[in-house]
Design an enzyme around this catalytic site. Structure first.
Site, PDB file in Angstrom:
ATOM      1  N   ARG A   1      -2.251   8.253   4.300  1.00 43.05           N
ATOM      2  CA  ARG A   1      -2.344   8.958   5.623  1.00 43.05           C
ATOM      3  C   ARG A   1      -1.067   9.362   6.410  1.00 43.05           C
ATOM      4  O   ARG A   1      -1.098  10.201   7.212  1.00 43.05           O
ATOM      5  CB  ARG A   1      -3.325   8.242   6.527  1.00 43.05           C
ATOM      6  CG  ARG A   1      -4.727   8.526   6.090  1.00 43.05           C
ATOM      7  CD  ARG A   1      -5.774   7.524   6.863  1.00 43.05           C
ATOM      8  NE  ARG A   1      -5.693   6.087   6.587  1.00 43.05           N
ATOM      9  CZ  ARG A   1      -6.437   5.149   7.282  1.00 43.05           C
ATOM     10  NH1 ARG A   1      -6.992   5.743   8.446  1.00 43.05           N
ATOM     11  NH2 ARG A   1      -6.551   4.026   6.877  1.00 43.05           N
TER      12      ARG A   1
ATOM     13  N   GLY B   1       0.597  -1.129   0.018  1.00 47.03           N
ATOM     14  CA  GLY B   1       0.073  -0.086  -0.124  1.00 47.03           C
ATOM     15  C   GLY B   1       0.709   0.969   0.003  1.00 47.03           C
ATOM     16  O   GLY B   1       2.048   1.158   0.292  1.00 47.03           O
TER      17      GLY B   1
ATOM     18  N   ALA C   1      43.762  21.789  29.133  1.00 44.20           N
ATOM     19  CA  ALA C   1      42.741  22.664  28.714  1.00 44.20           C
ATOM     20  C   ALA C   1      43.035  23.189  27.601  1.00 44.20           C
ATOM     21  O   ALA C   1      44.191  23.962  27.433  1.00 44.20           O
ATOM     22  CB  ALA C   1      42.331  23.553  29.881  1.00 44.20           C
TER      23      ALA C   1
ATOM     24  N   ASN D   1     -12.256  -8.010  13.997  1.00 47.25           N
ATOM     25  CA  ASN D   1     -11.274  -8.670  13.198  1.00 47.25           C
ATOM     26  C   ASN D   1      -9.808  -7.630  13.342  1.00 47.25           C
ATOM     27  O   ASN D   1      -9.981  -6.564  12.925  1.00 47.25           O
ATOM     28  CB  ASN D   1     -11.746  -8.605  11.718  1.00 47.25           C
ATOM     29  CG  ASN D   1     -10.607  -9.378  10.542  1.00 47.25           C
ATOM     30  OD1 ASN D   1      -9.588 -10.036  10.957  1.00 47.25           O
ATOM     31  ND2 ASN D   1     -10.783  -8.636   9.519  1.00 47.25           N
TER      32      ASN D   1
ATOM     33  N   TYR E   1      43.348  19.379  10.103  1.00 42.64           N
ATOM     34  CA  TYR E   1      43.008  19.450   8.873  1.00 42.64           C
ATOM     35  C   TYR E   1      43.666  20.732   8.125  1.00 42.64           C
ATOM     36  O   TYR E   1      43.596  21.721   8.907  1.00 42.64           O
ATOM     37  CB  TYR E   1      41.541  19.645   9.004  1.00 42.64           C
ATOM     38  CG  TYR E   1      40.684  19.922   7.400  1.00 42.64           C
ATOM     39  CD1 TYR E   1      41.044  19.004   6.337  1.00 42.64           C
ATOM     40  CD2 TYR E   1      39.867  21.030   7.230  1.00 42.64           C
ATOM     41  CE1 TYR E   1      40.399  18.993   5.180  1.00 42.64           C
ATOM     42  CE2 TYR E   1      39.270  20.803   6.086  1.00 42.64           C
ATOM     43  CZ  TYR E   1      39.280  20.066   5.111  1.00 42.64           C
ATOM     44  OH  TYR E   1      38.887  20.258   3.753  1.00 42.64           O
TER      45      TYR E   1
ATOM     46  N   ASN F   1      48.333  13.255  29.769  1.00 44.24           N
ATOM     47  CA  ASN F   1      47.352  14.240  30.351  1.00 44.24           C
ATOM     48  C   ASN F   1      47.576  15.310  29.037  1.00 44.24           C
ATOM     49  O   ASN F   1      48.343  16.067  28.923  1.00 44.24           O
ATOM     50  CB  ASN F   1      47.823  14.991  31.567  1.00 44.24           C
ATOM     51  CG  ASN F   1      47.002  15.881  32.189  1.00 44.24           C
ATOM     52  OD1 ASN F   1      45.881  15.480  32.854  1.00 44.24           O
ATOM     53  ND2 ASN F   1      47.357  17.344  31.791  1.00 44.24           N
TER      54      ASN F   1
END
Length: 449
Positions: free
Chosen positions: A15, A11, A377, A167, A384, A374
């Site tokens: 809907r 089908g 930060a 059914n 790249y 380590n």
């Protein structure tokens, strides 16, 4: 087991208002049609045959190697079954018919239905459900506890409309008698379709036995014909998954707000907090803790891992790893035992050996980092160059100072260190210091000018 199954999946599903075929819409992470096939596979039937039509190529691309027939014109459920007659002409056994948009059916229900079909000696057995509001469904009319007719809503009398047994759209048939009956059904003019349910009236007119098997759980009857019903089915499957996990030792703090897809596996005593989204082929070990707003996709997580509000995709985290909050582990990353990735750290296609720490505000891409190193930060592996990606190799017991820019390709030896704020463009030997820093100049009273 002398059984074959037919799956109705031809089908258009108008809907659903989607370019995607209805049966490929996912429920809790798996396309509906795949969910149905998984359920049927547990029956150990001889063959599952799909009846395809609309966008069949897209469905076949998704499913791979399957048995199917084509219904070029969608002329109803009876017509769909007719399309399989040639393929089944030499088959003498039972046929189970299910719809490809009923993902809530369970193998337990279908096994019980088929068992009753065999034991009762019926030529046809219909899966039914008892509902309080049967409006819109085909009513099961019985005489002497056997089916005498299926009556659709618009054709039902007032007394038939009071019947609550409906059914559910799943059938078991004797194959030879099914196709014999299909050769006698006529097209319904108002809809220009052949109805499979007309087989029932032919069975009854031939004085053949038609039985029912009534669902124990009415939610299984839900067919998905809209995005609203898709969400309803999703909620049911998600709840089933969560209940199964909790029954096997997983701790879900708030199951209603925890989103775990069908294929995810989780070990005992792992705690999942609300808002977590666990998807795809993900496995999670024992004694882990995963807080809300975490998304994990197609990844392998070891035991005793702690993940806070982070995203992990297609990666491996070994035992004792800690992640987050707000970390991003991108595909093809491998974090070995006791690695710590802190807040606002991104890792991409990198291997971090045991004990590596990157606590904050760092990007590690295309890198190999040795044991107990380590990362300070603000560190960035500059992988790249605008055209190609390059690798950064960092040895064990290395100390990378805060705000270091590591311009790949680069090799930093064991025990080396970089000074804070350095832009490192050349390899650093083992146990050496690499530092690049402009001379600090102080001009007194400068600000008063």
């Amino acid at each position: 087991m002398n059984l074959k199954t037919l799956i109705l999946a031809a089908g258009k599903g108008t809907r659903m208002k989607s370019d995607l075929p209805k049966v490929l819409h996912k429920v809790n992470g798996i396309p509906m049609i795949k969910k149905i096939i998984e359920v049927l596979d547990k029956l150990n039937s001889k063959e599952n045959i799909l009846i395809l039509g609309h966008e069949k190529e897209m469905i076949l691309d998704s499913l791979g190697d399957v048995h199917y027939v084509v219904q070029d014109k969608q002329l109803g459920t009876g017509h769909a079954i007719m399309m399989a007659e040639e393929q089944l002409k030499d088959y003498d056994g039972d046929i189970m018919v299910v719809c490809g948009d009923t993902p809530l059916l369970t193998s337990e229900t279908l096994e019980k239905m088929y068992k009753k079909h065999r034991e009762s000696g019926a030529v046809t057995t219909i899966l039914t459900s008892i509902v309080e509001d049967p409006y819109g469904y085909g009513r099961i009319v019985k005489k002497n506890n056997l089916v005498s007719a299926i009556v659709e809503e618009k054709e039902a009398t007032e007394s038939e409309k009071e019947i609550k047994e409906i059914n559910a759209g799943v059938y078991c048939f004797d194959s030879k008698k099914l196709f014999r009956a299909l050769s006698k059904i006529e097209k319904h003019v108002e809809k220009d379709e052949y109805y499979l349910t007309d087989v029932i009236s032919i069975n009854v007119n031939n004085c053949e036995k038609v039985e029912t098997y009534t669902l124990e759980n009415n939610e299984e009857v839900l067919g998905v014909n809209s995005k609203v019903q898709l969400a309803e089915a999703e909620a049911v499957l998600r709840n089933r998954k969560n209940l199964d996990l909790m029954n096997n030792g997983v701790i879900l703090i708030d199951p209603k707000n925890t989103y775990i897809e069908e294929s995810v596996e989780i070990g005992a005593d792992t705690v999942i907090y609300p808002g977590a989204l666990l998807q795809g082929e993900t496995t999670i070990g024992k004694n882990c803790e995963i807080t809300g707003n975490t998304r994990i996709l197609d990844s392998k997580i070891g035991n005793n891992v702690n993940i806070q509000s982070s995203v992990i995709k297609e990666s491996i985290l070994e035992q004792g790893v800690t992640i987050g909050p707000f970390a991003h582990i991108r595909p093809k990353s491998h974090l070995k035992e006791k690695v710590h990735i802190g807040n606002f750290v991104e890792v991409k296609k990198s291997v971090l050996e045991t004990g590596v720490k990157a606590g904050h505000l760092t990007y590690l891409g295309d890198a190999e980092i040795g044991t107990d190193t380590n990362i300070g930060a603000g560190t960035i592996t500059c992988n790249y160059d605008g055209k190609n990606k390059h690798k950064t190799k960092i040895g064990k017991n290395v100390f990378i100072g805060s705000d270091s820019m590591l311009v790949a390709p680069l090799d930093i030896g064991d025990g080396a260190l970089t000074g804070a704020g350095s832009v490192i463009t050349k390899d650093i030997p083992s146990n050496a210091l690499g530092v690049t820093r402009s001379k600090q100049i102080i001009k007194k009273e400068w600000n008063k000018k």
